[in-house]
Scaffold this motif. Structure first.
Motif, PDB file in Angstrom:
ATOM      1  N   LEU A  91       1.000  -1.292  -0.228  1.00  0.00           N
ATOM      2  CA  LEU A  91      -0.414   0.362   0.092  1.00  0.00           C
ATOM      3  C   LEU A  91       0.877   1.266   0.045  1.00  0.00           C
ATOM      4  O   LEU A  91       0.737   2.067  -0.944  1.00  0.00           O
ATOM      5  N   ALA A  92       2.332   1.256   0.344  1.00  0.00           N
ATOM      6  CA  ALA A  92       2.792   1.948   0.691  1.00  0.00           C
ATOM      7  C   ALA A  92       3.378   2.762  -1.110  1.00  0.00           C
ATOM      8  O   ALA A  92       3.245   3.709  -1.300  1.00  0.00           O
ATOM      9  N   LEU A  93       4.090   1.656  -1.627  1.00  0.00           N
ATOM     10  CA  LEU A  93       4.336   1.942  -2.661  1.00  0.00           C
ATOM     11  C   LEU A  93       3.164   2.557  -3.720  1.00  0.00           C
ATOM     12  O   LEU A  93       3.716   2.876  -4.321  1.00  0.00           O
ATOM     13  N   ILE A  94       1.679   1.505  -3.130  1.00  0.00           N
ATOM     14  CA  ILE A  94       0.785   1.870  -4.426  1.00  0.00           C
ATOM     15  C   ILE A  94       0.590   3.529  -4.035  1.00  0.00           C
ATOM     16  O   ILE A  94       0.966   4.339  -5.512  1.00  0.00           O
ATOM     17  N   PHE A 112      -8.860  -2.712   0.383  1.00  0.00           N
ATOM     18  CA  PHE A 112      -8.657  -2.644  -0.173  1.00  0.00           C
ATOM     19  C   PHE A 112      -8.842  -1.537  -1.101  1.00  0.00           C
ATOM     20  O   PHE A 112      -8.508  -0.235  -1.071  1.00  0.00           O
ATOM     21  N   LEU A 113     -10.069  -1.767  -1.441  1.00  0.00           N
ATOM     22  CA  LEU A 113     -11.752  -0.335  -1.900  1.00  0.00           C
ATOM     23  C   LEU A 113     -10.566   0.549  -1.722  1.00  0.00           C
ATOM     24  O   LEU A 113     -10.556   1.701  -1.597  1.00  0.00           O
ATOM     25  N   ASN A 158      -9.560   5.960   0.648  1.00  0.00           N
ATOM     26  CA  ASN A 158      -8.891   6.936   1.657  1.00  0.00           C
ATOM     27  C   ASN A 158      -7.781   7.428   1.124  1.00  0.00           C
ATOM     28  O   ASN A 158      -6.888   8.470   1.887  1.00  0.00           O
ATOM     29  N   ALA A 159      -6.856   7.183   0.110  1.00  0.00           N
ATOM     30  CA  ALA A 159      -5.848   8.050  -0.300  1.00  0.00           C
ATOM     31  C   ALA A 159      -6.114   8.476  -1.392  1.00  0.00           C
ATOM     32  O   ALA A 159      -5.251   9.385  -2.284  1.00  0.00           O
ATOM     33  N   PHE A 163      -5.651   0.974   7.126  1.00  0.00           N
ATOM     34  CA  PHE A 163      -6.051  -0.278   6.728  1.00  0.00           C
ATOM     35  C   PHE A 163      -6.386  -0.801   8.021  1.00  0.00           C
ATOM     36  O   PHE A 163      -4.304  -1.340   8.526  1.00  0.00           O
ATOM     37  N   ALA A 164      -6.744  -1.768   8.327  1.00  0.00           N
ATOM     38  CA  ALA A 164      -6.834  -3.372   9.511  1.00  0.00           C
ATOM     39  C   ALA A 164      -6.630  -4.317   8.678  1.00  0.00           C
ATOM     40  O   ALA A 164      -7.235  -5.618   8.345  1.00  0.00           O
ATOM     41  N   ALA A 165      -5.652  -5.342   8.628  1.00  0.00           N
ATOM     42  CA  ALA A 165      -4.669  -6.024   7.404  1.00  0.00           C
ATOM     43  C   ALA A 165      -6.059  -7.226   8.255  1.00  0.00           C
ATOM     44  O   ALA A 165      -6.124  -8.425   7.602  1.00  0.00           O
ATOM     45  N   ASN A 166      -5.569  -7.474   9.394  1.00  0.00           N
ATOM     46  CA  ASN A 166      -6.129  -8.995  10.674  1.00  0.00           C
ATOM     47  C   ASN A 166      -7.754  -8.050  11.074  1.00  0.00           C
ATOM     48  O   ASN A 166      -7.808  -9.326  11.093  1.00  0.00           O
TER      49      ASN A 166
END
Length: 379
Positions: free
Chosen positions: A109-112, A158-159, A164-165, A373-376
């Motif tokens: 996500l940081a790369l995106i 993901f969306l 948010n970005a 983003f809460a990955a879990n």
């Protein structure tokens, strides 16, 4: 053991050896000399050994036998495929838990976001085409296969993170769900979408753009539908059932290879766009690179613009994008719009980025803002 019985056993043994020898000769006779080879260093012998090993009948029979037993007794294929119901096959990448998955999600996500900023510095708009997993679109055929916790609800999260970005990413899942009532959106034996699914996605991506996003006069494109022909999907390679159990393989899909062309083919100096000033660039994976799905053609038709296609097979979505950002084409003539096709299953997966400068990648990731983003989190 009586003499006649021993004679029969010997004859049968010799017969089996003779059959295997005759079959093995196919591997010898089918060998072709490479264009360049060396006899001195053993290079020729190595190429022959490799060719013969691939065509060795005992190996082929043994592989087929074990694959057949796994398929019949345990409903399993080779690592890489999961077998669903009604002859549906799924990539195991859609289900498995990834090592350090949550951390990899944050890294990707940081790369995106860094890529979004890199494009913005060149006044290029980014439009994300997040391709939902086949199992998410067709859960009714998944059967007993279970998805890892991280991947549950991953598409919507993901969306949400992209929104948010402030990255445009239309909800392709909802559109494909509506479309599957009329025709297949994904191939039954393949990882990828059908041309019909790709066309619906292209149409929604085009509709999501605001007026004035693309300069220049619209160009009309026409898509000619192909004739439906049997197509053996990529997931069947994980079911090496031939030659003993080939009849157990799922029946092939029926695929129409559509082709899209400009309504008026303009030649020479009158062309609307030269190679160096394409208004749109498409970057992504085999969903975009493989002409069988005609995703690039569908985009041309719905956008009414030509595009340059920088998608690649077998590289994932990140590597082609990073390569494009470093290309002379992007640096010298950036497009107005970049469409980045990104299958959701790649978000928790690591990519081999060793070919890129580590300092440049680190700079792309700054600032690393993944608070939302809460990955879990569960769906």
């Amino acid at each position: 053991m009586t003499r006649p019985l021993r004679t029969l056993y010997v004859a049968l043994f010799i017969g089996v050896l003779s059959l295997l020898f005759a079959w093995s000769m196919r591997g010898v006779l089918s060998y072709q000399l490479p264009k360049q080879f060396s006899v001195i260093d053993g290079g020729l012998a190595k190429t022959f050994e490799s060719h013969y090993d691939e065509n060795f009948p005992v190996k082929t029979l043994g592989t087929s036998l074990w694959a057949g037993l796994d398929y019949l007794l345990f409903n399993e294929g080779r690592p890489g495929v999961l077998i669903g119901e009604h002859d549906w096959l799924f990539s195991n990448e859609e289900f498995k838990a990834e090592v350090d998955g949550p951390q990899q999600v944050r890294e990707n996500l940081a790369l995106i976001k860094g890529i979004r900023d890199q494009l913005a510095q060149h006044n290029v708009q980014l439009l994300m085409a997040v391709v939902p997993s086949k199992s998410r679109l067709y859960p009714e055929f998944v059967g007993d296969n279970t998805t890892s916790q991280l991947r549950q609800g991953l598409y919507q999260r993901f969306l949400d993170e992209l929104h948010n970005a402030e990255i445009s990413a239309p909800d392709l899942l909802s559109t494909l769900r509506k479309g599957k009532a009329n025709t297949a959106m994904f191939l039954r034996t393949d990882t990828h979408w059908t041309p019909e699914g790709a066309d619906l996605a292209a149409q929604q991506l085009s509709n999501s753009l605001t007026d004035g996003t693309l300069d220049g006069e619209p160009q009309r494109y026409i898509t000619t539908p192909g004739v439906a022909k049997p197509y053996t999907g990529d997931l069947t390679r994980f079911l090496p059932l031939e030659p003993l159990f080939g009849y157990l393989l799922p029946p092939p899909d029926q695929l129409r290879r559509n082709q899209t062309q400009a309504a008026e083919q303009v030649i020479g100096d009158d062309a609307l766009f030269g190679d160096s000033d394409m208004p749109v660039a498409l970057v992504g994976t085999s969903y975009s690179a493989n002409p069988a799905w005609n995703f690039a053609g569908a985009l041309r038709q719905h956008l009414q613009r030509d595009l340059s296609n920088h998608a690649e097979d077998g590289q994932g979505p990140l590597i082609p994008m990073l390569k494009y950002l470093q290309s002379d084409e992007f640096k010298n003539a950036p497009p107005q719009l970049v469409i980045w096709e990104f299958p959701e299953r790649y978000l928790p997966m690591a990519s081999d980025l060793s070919d890129f400068d580590a300092q440049w990648l680190s700079a792309l990731k700054q600032p690393n803002d993944n608070r939302h983003f809460a990955a879990n989190a569960r769906p």
